[in-house]
Write an enzyme that holds these catalytic residues in place. Sequence first.
Site, mmCIF file in Angstrom:
data_model
loop_
_atom_site.group_PDB
_atom_site.id
_atom_site.type_symbol
_atom_site.label_atom_id
_atom_site.label_comp_id
_atom_site.label_asym_id
_atom_site.label_seq_id
_atom_site.Cartn_x
_atom_site.Cartn_y
_atom_site.Cartn_z
ATOM 1 N N ARG A 66 0.848 -1.456 0.016
ATOM 2 C CA ARG A 66 0.101 -0.095 0.166
ATOM 3 C C ARG A 66 0.948 1.309 0.038
ATOM 4 O O ARG A 66 1.839 1.506 0.747
ATOM 5 C CB ARG A 66 -0.952 -0.020 1.004
ATOM 6 N N ARG A 106 -6.678 1.212 -4.076
ATOM 7 C CA ARG A 106 -5.618 0.859 -3.325
ATOM 8 C C ARG A 106 -5.531 -0.605 -3.213
ATOM 9 O O ARG A 106 -6.283 -1.353 -3.301
ATOM 10 C CB ARG A 106 -5.904 1.370 -1.639
ATOM 11 N N ASP A 134 -6.945 -1.842 2.038
ATOM 12 C CA ASP A 134 -7.280 -1.139 3.261
ATOM 13 C C ASP A 134 -7.824 -1.756 4.275
ATOM 14 O O ASP A 134 -8.868 -2.468 4.274
ATOM 15 C CB ASP A 134 -8.654 0.044 2.480
ATOM 16 N N ASP A 171 -9.583 -0.748 7.910
ATOM 17 C CA ASP A 171 -10.180 0.192 8.810
ATOM 18 C C ASP A 171 -10.806 -0.513 10.098
ATOM 19 O O ASP A 171 -11.519 -1.227 10.031
ATOM 20 C CB ASP A 171 -10.996 1.152 8.071
HETATM 21 N N1 ROI Z 1 -15.332 2.573 -2.535
HETATM 22 C C1 ROI Z 1 -15.841 1.215 -2.271
HETATM 23 N N2 ROI Z 1 -16.994 0.797 -2.874
HETATM 24 N N3 ROI Z 1 -15.291 0.520 -1.123
HETATM 25 C C2 ROI Z 1 -14.036 0.750 -0.483
HETATM 26 O O1 ROI Z 1 -13.597 0.322 0.106
HETATM 27 C C3 ROI Z 1 -13.776 2.376 -0.967
HETATM 28 N N4 ROI Z 1 -12.758 2.808 0.031
HETATM 29 C C4 ROI Z 1 -12.384 3.967 -0.212
HETATM 30 C C5 ROI Z 1 -13.008 4.763 -1.262
HETATM 31 C C6 ROI Z 1 -11.862 5.191 -2.074
HETATM 32 C C7 ROI Z 1 -13.206 6.058 -0.528
HETATM 33 N N5 ROI Z 1 -14.150 4.293 -1.805
HETATM 34 C C8 ROI Z 1 -14.541 2.972 -1.597
HETATM 35 O O2 ROI Z 1 -11.398 4.294 0.531
#
Ligand code: ROI
Length: 159
Positions: free
Chosen positions: A84, A93, A96, A98
């Site tokens: 990443r 990315r 991710d 979170d």
């Molecule tokens: N959009 C979707 N569908 N899923 C994500 O995990 C996701 N994560 C993000 C952004 C780019 C805002 N959009 C996303 O960080």
Amino acid sequence: MSTMAYVALGANLNEPVQQIQHAVLALKSLAIDSIITVSPLYRSVPMGDVEQPDFVNGVAQFNTDLEPLALLNALQEIENAQGRVREVRWGPRTLDLDILLYEQQVIEEPRLTIPHYGMKQRSFVLIPLADINPQLILPCKTELKSLITREMRAELIQI
Ligand code: ROI
């Protein structure tokens, strides 16, 4: 003492399903007895204005000994290990991770907001979370199920 954490999984670059599967193996090392529950994975249209590939999303749940900031650091290490690079805000990315919930705690620190600030509006978070725990009540006392609309269900395709 261990705490139950829910972590959102997202990827849209470099074989996203494999990125998530690899991340799940890494998350096991943070979980008590390596026990982790993973939701079904979904394909979702990118949220935000940046043109980019569809995302693969899911949620993982596990008990951990790590305090919230230590958990955040560990998640960032896993993200970094999978290549990443923090570039475009709201851009694509490889991975991710979170923190959505840390038991029922509310945490507001410069690096970390729990519950995750955007989770109540995001189909790709709420639906896999409800797959794991349909009865979940958020720290604000809202029932998770009450936040999920028909439109949200139509946005996701289970993989
Ligand atoms: N959009 C979707 N569908 N899923 C994500 O995990 C996701 N994560 C993000 C952004 C780019 C805002 N959009 C996303 O960080």
